[in-house]
Write an enzyme that holds these catalytic residues in place. Structure first.
Site, PDB file in Angstrom:
ATOM      1  N   ALA A  24       0.818  -1.219   0.000  1.00  0.00           N
ATOM      2  CA  ALA A  24       0.000   0.000   0.000  1.00  0.00           C
ATOM      3  C   ALA A  24       0.849   1.265   0.000  1.00  0.00           C
ATOM      4  CB  ALA A  24      -0.930   0.002   1.221  1.00  0.00           C
ATOM      5  N   LYS A  28      -0.020   9.562  -2.288  1.00  0.00           N
ATOM      6  CA  LYS A  28      -1.382   9.552  -2.834  1.00  0.00           C
ATOM      7  C   LYS A  28      -1.978  10.951  -3.020  1.00  0.00           C
ATOM      8  CE  LYS A  28      -2.217   5.151  -0.441  1.00  0.00           C
ATOM      9  NZ  LYS A  28      -0.987   5.124   0.349  1.00  0.00           N
ATOM     10  N   ILE A  66      -2.205  -2.590  -3.633  1.00  0.00           N
ATOM     11  CA  ILE A  66      -3.380  -1.755  -3.396  1.00  0.00           C
ATOM     12  C   ILE A  66      -3.382  -0.645  -4.433  1.00  0.00           C
ATOM     13  CG2 ILE A  66      -4.639  -0.341  -1.742  1.00  0.00           C
ATOM     14  CD1 ILE A  66      -4.351  -3.309  -0.960  1.00  0.00           C
ATOM     15  N   SER A  67      -4.315  -0.717  -5.376  1.00  0.00           N
ATOM     16  CA  SER A  67      -4.401   0.280  -6.436  1.00  0.00           C
ATOM     17  C   SER A  67      -5.575   1.230  -6.161  1.00  0.00           C
ATOM     18  CB  SER A  67      -4.535  -0.403  -7.796  1.00  0.00           C
ATOM     19  OG  SER A  67      -4.370   0.541  -8.845  1.00  0.00           O
ATOM     20  N   LYS A  70      -8.318   5.908  -9.469  1.00  0.00           N
ATOM     21  CA  LYS A  70      -7.639   6.977 -10.213  1.00  0.00           C
ATOM     22  C   LYS A  70      -6.686   6.421 -11.269  1.00  0.00           C
ATOM     23  CE  LYS A  70      -7.935  10.556  -6.625  1.00  0.00           C
ATOM     24  NZ  LYS A  70      -8.898   9.834  -5.791  1.00  0.00           N
ATOM     25  N   LYS A  82      -0.023   4.794 -10.440  1.00  0.00           N
ATOM     26  CA  LYS A  82      -0.638   3.564  -9.940  1.00  0.00           C
ATOM     27  C   LYS A  82      -0.988   2.613 -11.088  1.00  0.00           C
ATOM     28  CE  LYS A  82      -1.483   2.910  -6.054  1.00  0.00           C
ATOM     29  NZ  LYS A  82      -0.642   2.275  -4.998  1.00  0.00           N
ATOM     30  N   LEU A 141     -13.709   6.136   3.664  1.00  0.00           N
ATOM     31  CA  LEU A 141     -14.213   7.088   4.653  1.00  0.00           C
ATOM     32  C   LEU A 141     -13.447   6.986   5.965  1.00  0.00           C
ATOM     33  CD1 LEU A 141     -18.062   6.718   4.110  1.00  0.00           C
ATOM     34  CD2 LEU A 141     -16.691   8.734   3.600  1.00  0.00           C
ATOM     35  N   GLY A 142     -13.028   8.118   6.496  1.00  0.00           N
ATOM     36  CA  GLY A 142     -12.361   8.134   7.790  1.00  0.00           C
ATOM     37  C   GLY A 142     -10.869   7.917   7.729  1.00  0.00           C
ATOM     38  N   SER A 143     -10.340   7.617   6.534  1.00  0.00           N
ATOM     39  CA  SER A 143      -8.898   7.417   6.416  1.00  0.00           C
ATOM     40  C   SER A 143      -8.185   8.770   6.404  1.00  0.00           C
ATOM     41  CB  SER A 143      -8.575   6.646   5.130  1.00  0.00           C
ATOM     42  OG  SER A 143      -9.000   7.384   3.999  1.00  0.00           O
TER      43      SER A 143
END
Length: 329
Positions: A24, A28, A66-67, A70, A82, A141-143
């Site tokens: 990961a 980003k 983990i792609s 986007k 990515k 959400l929440g990351s």
């Protein structure tokens, strides 16, 4: 450690010998990568290559990249980087299955004193066992960096709540949902697949901001103002889940799909990767975008102010939102 540090990556993987790697590690932040594309290439692309090489050399059973959505028809360097990572994973899987692991080119090791030297291929990479796959999904959400914590913080301060564009649309899923689906997709892997997680219906960010204000017991545009800051560099109004050319295959879990990989010339791609890496380490931001366009045919740079083009894909997503809003509760 850093995925850009060849020695460190090889030491960690070789010492602890994991059965499974979820990769990961990536820069980003879309606008920052637009500003410094060489960092996106060095960290996201070359870091993935080095980690994949270490995984193959040490006999890791599965390597899951983990792609991101986007990576589909990317309009920014982050998304294109990515997509390059996905192509690396597909190349490793193909080379290993053909028994051509030793044909994977070695990369430069970037030394602390600024000098570079070629690294030798790990001695046991010609006995590969690793299955390489990618899992592609959207926003969580929440990351860290997610809009919800940011909106909550802005509301707590009395506003304004900042939205880039009134029409911007994104896909979301929760942290537990994303984590569990990624883990499960890894169990389905046979090597070479790009798994696509079902993100459900897209969400208008403007509506999300207004709902959060209401849930806080306040009124949007009265108690809390909403301001539109404009699309950021490289940003577009919507994200896509899958390239139309890839199609879809099903898995036992209806929330996990498999995209049929888009074919590309692997023998041409690997030398291009070397050229791209050299340009990145030389700080040649002036040519990196054009090089990426050559390697990733679906990359279309959005420019300094993003792209607000309302394509058919955008209109389809808007219809999904409208249908969801009109559905009975």
């Amino acid at each position: 450690g850093s995925v850009r540090n060849t020695n460190r990556v090889e030491y960690v993987v070789g010492t602890y010998k994991p059965d499974l790697i979820f990769h990961a590690a990536a820069h980003k932040h879309v606008p920052l990568m637009e500003d410094s594309p060489n960092e996106a290439i060095k960290n996201n692309v070359i870091g993935t290559y080095k980690t994949a090489m270490a995984a193959a050399a040490c006999g890791v059973k599965k390597f899951v990249l983990i792609s991101t959505d986007k990576a589909v028809n990317p309009t920014n360097i982050m998304g294109a980087s990515k997509r390059l990572c996905e192509m690396i994973i597909q190349s490793f899987d193909r080379k290993l299955k053909l028994g051509q692991a030793l044909n994977l080119p070695p990369l430069y090791q970037h030394m602390e004193n600024g000098e570079r030297r070629m690294i030798e291929q790990p001695g046991n990479i010609d006995y590969p066992k690793t299955e390489f796959v990618a899992v592609r999904f959207g926003n969580v959400l929440g990351s860290n960096g997610s809009v919800i914590p940011r909106f909550k913080e802005q509301i707590a301060k009395g506003g304004p709540v900042t939205v880039t564009h009134p029409d911007i649309i994104r896909y979301f899923m929760t942290i537990p949902e994303a984590a569990s689906l990624v883990l499960q997709a890894g169990t389905y892997a046979n090597g070479g697949e790009i798994f696509v997680l079902d993100m459900g219906s897209p969400v208008k960010i403007d509506a999300l901001a207004r709902n959060l204000i209401r849930l806080s017991g306040l009124k949007p545009d009265e108690d809390i103002q909403i301001t539109y800051t404009g699309l950021r560099p490289g940003e577009k109004l919507y994200e896509e889940k899958l390239m139309s050319e890839e199609g879809m295959l099903t898995t036992p879990n209806h929330l996990i799909h498999i995209g049929c990989p888009i074919p590309f010339d692997m023998e041409k791609f690997l030398p291009q990767l070397q050229t791209l890496m050299d340009a990145a380490y030389d700080g040649r931001d002036d040519i990196i975008r054009s090089l990426v366009e050559e390697v990733v045919p679906t990359y279309r740079p959005a420019g300094a102010h993003g792209t607000a083009e309302k394509t058919e894909t955008y209109k389809e997503q808007l219809k999904m939102i409208q249908a969801q809003e009109s559905a009975p509760v």
